[in-house]
Each structure stands twice: as structure tokens, then as C-alpha cells.
Design an enzyme around this catalytic site. Structure first.
Site, PDB file in Angstrom:
ATOM      1  N   GLU A 166       0.802  -1.228   0.000  1.00 48.80           N
ATOM      2  CA  GLU A 166       0.000   0.000   0.000  1.00 48.80           C
ATOM      3  C   GLU A 166       0.836   1.279   0.000  1.00 48.80           C
ATOM      4  O   GLU A 166       0.793   2.066   0.963  1.00 48.80           O
ATOM      5  CB  GLU A 166      -0.955   0.007   1.198  1.00 48.80           C
ATOM      6  CG  GLU A 166      -1.915  -1.167   1.236  1.00 48.80           C
ATOM      7  CD  GLU A 166      -2.974  -1.044   2.331  1.00 48.80           C
ATOM      8  OE1 GLU A 166      -2.934  -0.071   3.106  1.00 48.80           O
ATOM      9  OE2 GLU A 166      -3.853  -1.916   2.401  1.00 48.80           O
ATOM     10  N   GLU A 358      -5.335  -8.736   1.380  1.00 47.14           N
ATOM     11  CA  GLU A 358      -5.919  -8.379   2.677  1.00 47.14           C
ATOM     12  C   GLU A 358      -7.403  -8.131   2.498  1.00 47.14           C
ATOM     13  O   GLU A 358      -7.815  -7.462   1.539  1.00 47.14           O
ATOM     14  CB  GLU A 358      -5.319  -7.079   3.252  1.00 47.14           C
ATOM     15  CG  GLU A 358      -3.927  -7.200   3.781  1.00 47.14           C
ATOM     16  CD  GLU A 358      -3.389  -5.872   4.336  1.00 47.14           C
ATOM     17  OE1 GLU A 358      -4.184  -5.021   4.777  1.00 47.14           O
ATOM     18  OE2 GLU A 358      -2.162  -5.706   4.304  1.00 47.14           O
TER      19      GLU A 358
HETATM   20  C1  FCB Z   1      -4.321  -2.021   5.716  1.00 47.48           C
HETATM   21  C2  FCB Z   1      -2.908  -2.302   6.172  1.00 47.48           C
HETATM   22  C3  FCB Z   1      -2.814  -3.291   7.297  1.00 47.48           C
HETATM   23  C4  FCB Z   1      -3.919  -3.125   8.311  1.00 47.48           C
HETATM   24  C5  FCB Z   1      -5.258  -3.018   7.638  1.00 47.48           C
HETATM   25  C6  FCB Z   1      -6.427  -2.876   8.587  1.00 47.48           C
HETATM   26  O1  FCB Z   1      -4.379  -0.788   5.094  1.00 47.48           O
HETATM   27  O2  FCB Z   1      -2.137  -2.788   5.104  1.00 47.48           O
HETATM   28  O3  FCB Z   1      -1.537  -3.189   7.864  1.00 47.48           O
HETATM   29  O4  FCB Z   1      -3.653  -2.062   9.133  1.00 47.48           O
HETATM   30  O5  FCB Z   1      -5.271  -1.958   6.744  1.00 47.48           O
END
Ligand code: FCB
Length: 447
Positions: A166, A358
Site C-alpha cells: 500500500e 488483505e
Molecule cells: C491495511 C494495512 C494493514 C492493516 C489493515 C487494517 O491498510 O495494510 O496493515 O492495518 O489496513
């Protein structure tokens, strides 16, 4: 969901859980680890909601073996984690063998349970001694050195590696909004920070590939799906600007394209650091792309002079609006957005195979009498699995899904106040308790 759809079956689809170094490891001075911008940021009063830091976190640095056993017990066969640059490289750019040894022992443990590692090289914990941080072009070259070192010392045991996690958060939360480390508020600098991050990515890919050609290499982004508050042209335009910033700033360089002219017009003065040939570096071919998806945003035309610099004002979801369901951190639950954002991306850029690296929810349900009934998270996960299954059925090449996160952990500026784990962590005792969601995933993986 009683049974996983066929196209998400762990026989032909990669199922895992994800964490990151700073959020779980603790041991921030162990084995000669150097300080990071997140250690520094946490030490500044007022930066972290509960005034906490990462010095202990989940104490994973000492408890990694138990944590790996836990993921094995839950049925995960893939584990996404990040390597801490600050643990494996000393301030004089030499290798720190104690840090390498930690990750080597972690990899041994994963191998013992036949869990495949999926490593990220940079999940925001930049060594503090790198002067100027990502404002400095030189940091991209130091990242390539670090990448080469990991490739040489651990690379033959890492089948899949992402350079950055990110980069939008590093660049814009860190250097424009100032809510993430290093906490700068200088919008004008953030596009050149973004450029240095993408340069680091490209140089990192080159450094790794020239040493090991068989590794699957990519990057992890958090693409934006931004809807306008109304159909008024100024709101529609604002939503577009937010998507340009979050998506095009990173995806264009990945595919050798110039930034959109509207972004250049907005930020152009700060781009003197771009050099001829940089786009060829940032667009090194990718073997995969990781996408993190949690929610969508809503934007309206800028409502302050501060926001006028950005071209949009975000409108946070209203907790009183009963048509919307929010997670405990206040993010809208919007599973359809996973489809919309992935479709937007595949229509606009020639993406390689996709991994959802994620997805998850903050659900702060406590443990009562030994169990944690995190029903909201269970429903969040299943709704997103359904959408992902639909995307695959419609022809999108998605090959894996990683739930964020294995453990409750240090949630950046929220400290320990928001819990994203499928396993509950009692931060006083470090006791781990699998939540209902973990048991649900376990049952699904068995089905
Ligand atoms: C994302 C991050 C991760 C975590 C989630 C909730 O943006 O990559 O580290 O904090 O959010």
C-alpha cells in the site's frame, strides 16, 4: 456459508492469513534492530490514539513458533507476513545476521507445517536513519540494496515476494495528511514521495530478478473505490480526483504510463526529481498484483481550502444512517465494492494475476467465558468471499485470498483499540483465543 464455492476450494485456490512486522513482532530493540519511523512516530505525544507503541505488540518475535502452530491448527496453508528492513540491515548498510536468523527460523517453522510463505519487503516500517525517508530519491536505491540482501540470504525459500504494501498510505497518509509516520503535512511533496516508492519497487524487482529468476514478484496496492456524494458534476469530479490519487498515481507508473494530467496540474511543481528512464524502471513486469480491499469511500467537492489542494473532501459514513452497516472502526461494509473496484482496475490496466492480499473487519467483540463470538466479522468475511467467487466465475483471474489478520495487533494510529484478528490477543497476558471467525474459516477450509 456452509461450504466454500468450488472456485475457492483450497485445492485450487491459495488461502491464507496476513500480518505485518511492526504490527505483531514487538522486540523492537532485539538483535540489533534499528529504529524505524513508526517507533519514532509512536514516541510523539498525540500520534497514537491509545498512546501505545509497537515495542511488545503480539510479542511474535518471541512467540513465532506458537503462532505458526496456531495457523496450522486453523488450517491455513499460506502465510503473508512482512520482513522488517530494520531487523536485517544495519545502519551502515551491512547485513544484520540476527535479523536474518529470525526470519530463517520463522521459515523453518512454516516449512514444518507445510505452510507456504508469502513475503512483503516493506510494510511501512522504514529505518529512521535513512535521511529524508521517502522524500529522498536515494532511499529507493537503499531499498534495492535491502532487497538484494534478502534475495541472497532468504530468497531461495521465498516463492512469492511483494516489494511494497500500500504505497498510497506511505505517501499520502505519511507525507500529506500526516496521520501515519513520518507525520508530515506537505501535500506538494507526496507525489514525489509516491514516485520514489515506485522507483524503489522497480529497482527492487530488478535487484531480486537478477539474483533469482524463479520467484514470483509483485506489489500490493489498496485501490480506491470512490463514489460521489451526489450526481452534481463537482462531486463526480471530486470522486474522480480521489481515485486518480489513490489508483493512477501507482498503477500508471507500474504500467509505464504518465500520471493523469489533472494530478500533474495539481502537484506538478514538486516533480523535479523524476529522471529520464524512471518509468522504464517502475514498469518492470509483474508476476502478480496483490489487492487489499476493506471498504469504499464517498467524496464531495472540496469543502475547505485545505481540501481544495486535494480536489475532494471525504464524507465519512454516518453511524446514524441505518441503510449502512459499519465495522467497529467506522468503515462501511460494502462487499459489492470488491467487485466494482477489481472490475475498474482490470478495465483500465493490464493487470497480472490477482491475489486478494488483505480483507477483513475491525470487530472488537470481547472474549466471554473463553469464546469470542465475532459474528459481524464472520458475516463480513463470507459476504466478501461470495463476491470474490462471483468475480472468478465471471472470468477474473484471482488466485488467492488472505484474511487480515491472523492476530489482533497494533493497528497503526489506532493503537490496540481496533481488533482485526481472527484470533483474539489479550495484550496483558499474550493469550491467544481463536474467535468464531477463525473456527468458521477452519470449517470452510475443511469442507
Ligand atoms: C491495511 C494495512 C494493514 C492493516 C489493515 C487494517 O491498510 O495494510 O496493515 O492495518 O489496513
Amino acid at each position: 456459508m456452509k461450504k466454500l464455492p468450488e472456485n475457492l476450494s483450497p485445492n485450487n485456490f491459495e488461502w491464507g492469513c496476513a500480518t505485518s512486522s511492526f504490527q505483531i513482532e514487538g522486540g523492537t530493540t532485539a538483535g540489533g534492530r534499528v529504529a524505524t519511523i513508526w517507533d519514532d512516530f509512536c514516541a510523539q505525544p498525540g500520534r497514537i490514539k491509545d498512546a501505545s507503541d509497537g515495542s511488545v505488540a503480539c510479542d511474535h518475535f518471541h512467540r513465532y513458533a506458537g503462532d505458526v502452530k496456531l495457523m496450522a491448527d486453523l488450517g491455513f496453508k499460506h502465510y503473508r507476513f512482512s520482513i522488517a528492513w530494520a531487523r536485517v540491515v544495519n545502519a551502515d548498510n551491512t547485513v544484520n545476521m540476527a535479523g536474518i536468523d529470525f526470519y530463517s527460523r520463522l521459515l523453518d517453522e512454516l516449512a514444518k507445517y507445510d505452510i507456504t510463505p508469502n513475503a512483503t519487503l516493506f510494510h511501512w516500517d522504514l529505518p529512521s536513519h535513512l535521511e529524508g525517508g521517502w522524500l529522498n530519491r536515494d532511499t529507493a536505491y537503499r531499498f534495492a540494496d535491502y532487497t538484494a540482501l534478502v534475495a541472497e540470504r532468504l530468497g531461495d525459500r521465498l516463492p512469492r515476494v511483494a516489494t511494497l504494501n500500500e504505497p498510497w498510505c506511505s505517501a499520502f497518509l505519511g507525507y500529506d495528511l500526516g496521520v501515519f509516520a513520518p507525520g508530515h503535512k506537505n501535500r506538494e511533496s507526496s507525489l514525489s514521495v509516491a514516485h520514489h516508492l515506485m522507483l524503489a519497487h522497480g529497482l527492487g524487482i530488478q535487484a531480486w530478478r537478477s539474483r533469482l529468476s524463479q520467484t514470483s514478484l509483485g506489489i500490493v496496492l489498496n485501490p480506491e473505490l470512490c463514489d460521489p456524494l451526489t450526481t452534481k458534476p463537482e462531486d463526480v469530479q471530486a470522486a474522480k480526483m480521489a481515485e486518480y490519487e489513490r489508483n493512477d498515481s501507482f498503477l500508471n507508473p507500474l504500467f509505464g504510463r504518465e500520471w493523469p494530467s489533472m494530478l500533474l496540474d495539481q502537484m506538478g511543481s514538486s516533480l523535479s526529481d523524476r529522471q529520464a528512464g524512471d518509468l522504464a524502471i517502475t514498469s518492470e513486469p509483474l508476476d502478480f498484483i496483490g489487492l487489499n480491499y476493506y471498504t469504499r469511500s464517498i467524496a464531495r467537492a472540496p469543502s475547505s481550502s485545505e481540501d481544495a489542494k486535494r480536489g475532494y473532501t471525504f464524507v465519512p459514513p454516518d453511524a446514524a444512517d441505518k441503510t449502512k452497516q459499519l465495522t467497529d472502526i467506522g468503515w462501511e461494509i460494502y462487499p459489492e465494492g470488491l467487485k466494482r473496484v477489481v472490475n475498474n482496475l482490470t478495465q483500465n490496466w493490464p493487470l497480472p494475476p490477482i491475489w486478494i492480499t488483505e480483507n477483513g473487519a475491525a470487530d472488537n467483540t470481547p472474549v466471554i467465558n473463553g469464546s469470542c463470538d465475532d459474528d459481524m466479522r464472520c458475516s463480513y468475511i463470507t459476504q466478501h468471499l461470495e463476491k470474490m467467487s462471483e468475480l472468478i466465475a465471471e472470468g477474473t483471474d484471482i488466485r488467492g485470498y488472505y484474511v487480515w489478520s491472523l492476530l489482533d495487533n497494533f493497528e497503526w494510529a489506532h493503537g490496540y483499540s481496533e481488533r482485526f484478528g481472527v484470533v483474539h490477543v489479550d495484550f496483558e497476558t499474550q493469550v491467544r483465543t481463536p474467535k468464531k471467525s477463525a473456527l468458521m474459516v477452519k470449517a470452510l477450509l475443511k469442507s
